[in-house]
Structures are given as structure tokens and as C-alpha cells.
Design an enzyme around this catalytic site. Sequence first.
Site, mmCIF file in Angstrom:
data_model
loop_
_atom_site.group_PDB
_atom_site.id
_atom_site.type_symbol
_atom_site.label_atom_id
_atom_site.label_comp_id
_atom_site.label_asym_id
_atom_site.label_seq_id
_atom_site.Cartn_x
_atom_site.Cartn_y
_atom_site.Cartn_z
ATOM 1 N N LYS A 22 70.827 -17.326 64.428
ATOM 2 C CA LYS A 22 70.936 -18.394 65.435
ATOM 3 C C LYS A 22 69.555 -19.030 65.654
ATOM 4 C CE LYS A 22 70.811 -17.224 69.899
ATOM 5 N NZ LYS A 22 69.742 -17.874 70.676
ATOM 6 N N ASN A 23 68.540 -18.198 65.765
ATOM 7 C CA ASN A 23 67.218 -18.713 66.145
ATOM 8 C C ASN A 23 66.441 -19.331 64.991
ATOM 9 O OD1 ASN A 23 67.872 -17.955 68.676
ATOM 10 N ND2 ASN A 23 66.499 -16.199 68.777
ATOM 11 N N CYS A 117 66.693 -20.031 82.957
ATOM 12 C CA CYS A 117 67.931 -19.319 82.621
ATOM 13 C C CYS A 117 67.804 -17.938 83.262
ATOM 14 C CB CYS A 117 68.084 -19.228 81.106
ATOM 15 S SG CYS A 117 66.944 -18.093 80.357
ATOM 16 N N ARG A 122 61.258 -20.106 81.939
ATOM 17 C CA ARG A 122 61.248 -20.748 80.613
ATOM 18 C C ARG A 122 60.581 -22.141 80.642
ATOM 19 N NH1 ARG A 122 65.422 -18.218 77.730
ATOM 20 N NH2 ARG A 122 64.368 -18.849 75.816
ATOM 21 N N ASP A 308 64.129 -9.554 72.269
ATOM 22 C CA ASP A 308 65.580 -9.782 72.105
ATOM 23 C C ASP A 308 66.328 -8.508 71.765
ATOM 24 O OD1 ASP A 308 65.321 -13.104 70.619
ATOM 25 O OD2 ASP A 308 65.049 -12.356 72.655
ATOM 26 N N ARG A 400 77.607 -17.283 72.786
ATOM 27 C CA ARG A 400 76.523 -18.220 72.450
ATOM 28 C C ARG A 400 75.749 -17.738 71.232
ATOM 29 N NH1 ARG A 400 72.742 -19.952 77.171
ATOM 30 N NH2 ARG A 400 71.840 -20.817 75.297
HETATM 31 C C1 EPZ Z 1 62.601 -17.994 71.561
HETATM 32 O O1 EPZ Z 1 62.668 -18.571 72.850
HETATM 33 C C2 EPZ Z 1 63.982 -17.394 71.289
HETATM 34 N N1 EPZ Z 1 64.986 -18.468 71.327
HETATM 35 C C3 EPZ Z 1 64.312 -16.347 72.347
HETATM 36 O O2 EPZ Z 1 65.561 -15.754 71.992
HETATM 37 C C4 EPZ Z 1 63.235 -15.257 72.289
HETATM 38 O O3 EPZ Z 1 63.481 -14.309 73.305
HETATM 39 C C5 EPZ Z 1 61.849 -15.901 72.506
HETATM 40 O O4 EPZ Z 1 61.634 -16.933 71.527
HETATM 41 C C6 EPZ Z 1 60.725 -14.884 72.390
HETATM 42 O O5 EPZ Z 1 60.757 -14.292 71.129
HETATM 43 C C7 EPZ Z 1 65.126 -19.246 70.240
HETATM 44 O O6 EPZ Z 1 64.438 -19.107 69.243
HETATM 45 C C8 EPZ Z 1 66.188 -20.311 70.338
HETATM 46 P P1 EPZ Z 1 58.805 -18.670 73.827
HETATM 47 P P2 EPZ Z 1 61.464 -19.558 73.366
HETATM 48 O O7 EPZ Z 1 58.469 -20.110 73.962
HETATM 49 O O8 EPZ Z 1 60.954 -20.341 72.222
HETATM 50 C C9 EPZ Z 1 56.385 -18.683 77.909
HETATM 51 C C10 EPZ Z 1 67.797 -15.113 72.302
HETATM 52 O O9 EPZ Z 1 68.238 -14.149 72.943
HETATM 53 N N2 EPZ Z 1 56.214 -20.138 77.700
HETATM 54 O O10 EPZ Z 1 58.250 -17.911 72.666
HETATM 55 O O11 EPZ Z 1 61.962 -20.283 74.557
HETATM 56 C C11 EPZ Z 1 57.839 -18.314 78.196
HETATM 57 O O12 EPZ Z 1 58.152 -18.484 79.574
HETATM 58 C C12 EPZ Z 1 66.669 -15.939 72.897
HETATM 59 O O13 EPZ Z 1 68.188 -15.457 71.175
HETATM 60 C C13 EPZ Z 1 55.418 -20.852 78.587
HETATM 61 O O14 EPZ Z 1 54.886 -20.310 79.545
HETATM 62 O O15 EPZ Z 1 60.390 -18.485 73.820
HETATM 63 C C14 EPZ Z 1 57.885 -16.857 77.777
HETATM 64 O O16 EPZ Z 1 57.377 -16.068 78.823
HETATM 65 C C15 EPZ Z 1 66.353 -15.545 74.325
HETATM 66 N N3 EPZ Z 1 55.264 -22.196 78.391
HETATM 67 C C16 EPZ Z 1 56.901 -16.797 76.594
HETATM 68 O O17 EPZ Z 1 56.078 -17.980 76.710
HETATM 69 C C17 EPZ Z 1 55.849 -22.848 77.335
HETATM 70 O O18 EPZ Z 1 55.651 -24.075 77.194
HETATM 71 C C18 EPZ Z 1 57.579 -16.821 75.221
HETATM 72 O O19 EPZ Z 1 58.437 -17.949 75.206
HETATM 73 C C19 EPZ Z 1 56.649 -22.101 76.441
HETATM 74 C C20 EPZ Z 1 56.807 -20.744 76.634
#
Ligand code: EPZ
Length: 424
Positions: A22-23, A117, A122, A308, A400
Site C-alpha cells: 500500500k505504502n 488521524c 500528522r 507500523d 484501508r
Molecule cells: C508514512 O506516513 C506511512 N504512510 C505510515 O504508515 C508510517 O507509519 C510512517 O510513514 C512512518 O514510517 C504511508 O506511507 C502512506 P512521516 P507519513 O512523514 O509519511 C512527523 C500505515 O499504517 N512529521 O514519515 O505520514 C510526523 O508527525 C501508515 O500504513 C512532521 O512533524 O509519516 C511523524 O511524527 C500509518 N512534519 C514523523 O514525522 C511533517 O511535515 C514521521 O512521519 C511530516 C512528518
Amino acid sequence: MDYLTIEGGYKLSGSVRIGGSKNASLPIIASTILSQEKVTLTNLPDVVDIKTLIKLLGMLGANVEYHNSYSATINNGSINSTTAVYEIVSQMRASILVLGPLLARFGECKVSLPGGCAIGQRPINLHLKALEKMGAEISIEDGYVHAKAPNGLNGAKIIFDKITVGGTENILMAGALARGVTTIINSAKEPEVIQLCEVLVSAGVRIDGIGSSELTIYGTNRKTLSFPDIAIIPDRIEAGTYLCAGAITKSKITLNCVNATHLRASIDKLESMGCEFDIIDDNITINPPNELKSINFITTEYPGFPTDMQAQFMALSIVSDGETIIEERLFENRFMHVSELNRLGADICLKGNIASIHKADELNGADVMATDLRASSALILAGLIANGKTNVHRIYHLERGYEDLEGKLSGLGAKIERVKANKK
Ligand code: EPZ
């Protein structure tokens, strides 16, 4: 609403085919915006989030042809809108991944703020700051990101304060069509990011440093891309979830169509808990012990232990011998499954972002509620070993990101079925 009912206490056996990631699919689908030609994707997972993002492209004017549940051809040559509406983005926050490609190709776009969420706020501040560094004018009005770069984006040096998967992916896609060179320092290295890089390279973009934490993208200066057919990599989180299903039920099962190198952290943890593995080509067989050993977990970015998989391993820890400490470092609220697992008889205490789990002699089936995608799978895993029936409600969370979970688990011998809402 439909729910899943599981009769616990049954061993599993046989094999299960792991679907596409998915990701990996989500950013690759978004990247097709960078082309005006047809792009065919195969090994897509048959899950709601993929359908939602493809529906968004359709709303922007793309022409989409599904060949079956796992393959589609998308033609973004006909895109006539650059507004990603709240109605879609609020359903699936990864829709924010259209921001970079829409802005890079069309010079302006409006994308609804994704909002938070269950697992956390996020934010997308890192995405937006990076795009501004590339020359975009960004404003937030009425819950939408308004982004403008009428003369195109400029390559820039981007240093991410935090490792962000989505931020890295958005800037990879923005940099692909930018004027000049973009360097991303402190980039994410997940297999899904690597496949996006490889797909962009195959479509005509030079990218150096793939797989490292420093990526250099040589932009095409708004020349759109031509993608070959793309086969999505296997879903390492779906795979890890089924390995946990084998471990928690003490069953020898085989996973087909997986890439074991993407699962090293999860396999390493399961080995430390006493499981043994046979890995031959793209098949993994797990041989669990009679008694799982307790170990500790700290979630971190790839190649470390994945956030995850945190909920799934928490379910496993309920029946492992001793005390387990789990520290969740990526998200501020990713323990929603704890109270539901405790309803089944688990003994889990929370202190901030640290959970401590003591072995429970047995679990007893109950009605529980899914709160987010991976938490839902943890409740299913616990239901597989709980006495009697466990009913997991709000399974739209599961749909999802997990393809036919009840069908695949039933195929392995689990007693699990979907109860239709109007049937009691
Ligand atoms: C991706 O989400 C995955 N989703 C998530 O999987 C996964 O948990 C996550 O990466 C971490 O590995 C997809 O790939 C669609 P991040 P993403 O930006 O990109 C903070 C699942 O279950 N952050 O790496 O949204 C954020 O709050 C899902 O399949 C900021 O502060 O994650 C978090 O604490 C859930 N500012 C950390 O960074 C930003 O602009 C990592 O988030 C962006 C992120």
C-alpha cells in the site's frame, strides 16, 4: 456496520500470498501525474486507500482503466483540475502526495489539509517548507494548501529536520520536474521510498544516492515523464502481520511473494523471541517456539523496527514470557489498541510513549473496537488466541490497508468471518 468475529484457539497451517505494498503504491500512483501518457501499474493491493487515491486522480480529470483488482492503467494527460478536495483528502491523508507532482507539472494547485488521524497530528510543515525552498508560494486558506510556482520549481538543497517518508516522497516528485538539482538530506530510506526513486529513474529522471539518506535529483525542467509498466513491491507490513499470526498461534506457515530483505527488523525481533525461519527466494516459512521470549522494542525509521509493526508485536508480547517494554518514538498517539487489548484480558500499562506488557495466562474473547489500521490487525491477532469469540468492530480501518484479511486468515485455518451489519 459489519464486524469480524473470530473463534480463538485454532492453529494455522499452509501458505498465504502477500499483496503489493500500500505504502509503495500510493506515492507511485501520485507520481504518474508527472506524465501525460498512459502508465500501467500491476500488483496493486486490493485495498480501499488505493481505490481512494485513484478516485482522486479521476476527479482531477485523469482517465483510469482497471484491468482487475490488482492492475490499472492511468492516463494523466487529460487532467483538467488541480484541486484535491477535502471530501477525498479527509478520507485518506496520503492524498497530500499529489501536492508535489501537481505543483511541479502545472505550476499551481490547491490541496485540502489532510488533518490528523487516530495516531497523531500528522503535520505537513516539512513538506511545505521544502516546497517553499524550491520557490513555491504557499498559503493556507479555508483549510486548503494553496501552492503556486508559475515559472516552475527550482532545484534546492533540502535538509529535513525530521525523517519524513511522505515529505521525502513529495520532494522527490517535485524535484523530478524542477529546473536544476535538488538534494534531500536526512531523507527517508524505506523500501517504498526506494521503489519511488527507481520508478522515477525508469521514467527518465536521474537520481543519485538511492537507498541512502542523501538523495540528489536532476530535474527535467518541466519535461513530463514516460513511465514503463510498474510492478509494485510486496507489502512488508502485511507480511510482518502474517508472521506475527504464525508466531502468536504457534503455527508453522509460509508467506509467498515477499521480499525478506524488507522485513529484516521484524524477522530479527521474531528470531530474538525464539522463532526460526526458512527463507527460499520470495518465500518465508516461520517456525515459532512453544514459548515466545519477551524482548523490548523501540520504533524508529527504516531500517530500524517499524512503527507500523508496533501494535502487532504488542499483541505478540501479551503471550510472551516475561515483561516487554515498547517505546513508540514516531507518533504521539499510537497506543489506541492498548485499552482494547486490555479488554481481552491483556496486562498493559502506559506511561507517556512507553508501554509495558506483562504476560497474560489467557485472553478471553470480547467486543473490541478498531481505531486505526495497524491497531485493528493487533486485535485480530489477539482474537486468534482468545478463548471464545472476539468481535472486532469498525473494520473499515482494516479495509484501508489489508487485502481480504478474513479470507487470507480463513485460508490458513483461522475461524474468522465477517458478520453483515443487518445480520445479528
Ligand atoms: C508514512 O506516513 C506511512 N504512510 C505510515 O504508515 C508510517 O507509519 C510512517 O510513514 C512512518 O514510517 C504511508 O506511507 C502512506 P512521516 P507519513 O512523514 O509519511 C512527523 C500505515 O499504517 N512529521 O514519515 O505520514 C510526523 O508527525 C501508515 O500504513 C512532521 O512533524 O509519516 C511523524 O511524527 C500509518 N512534519 C514523523 O514525522 C511533517 O511535515 C514521521 O512521519 C511530516 C512528518
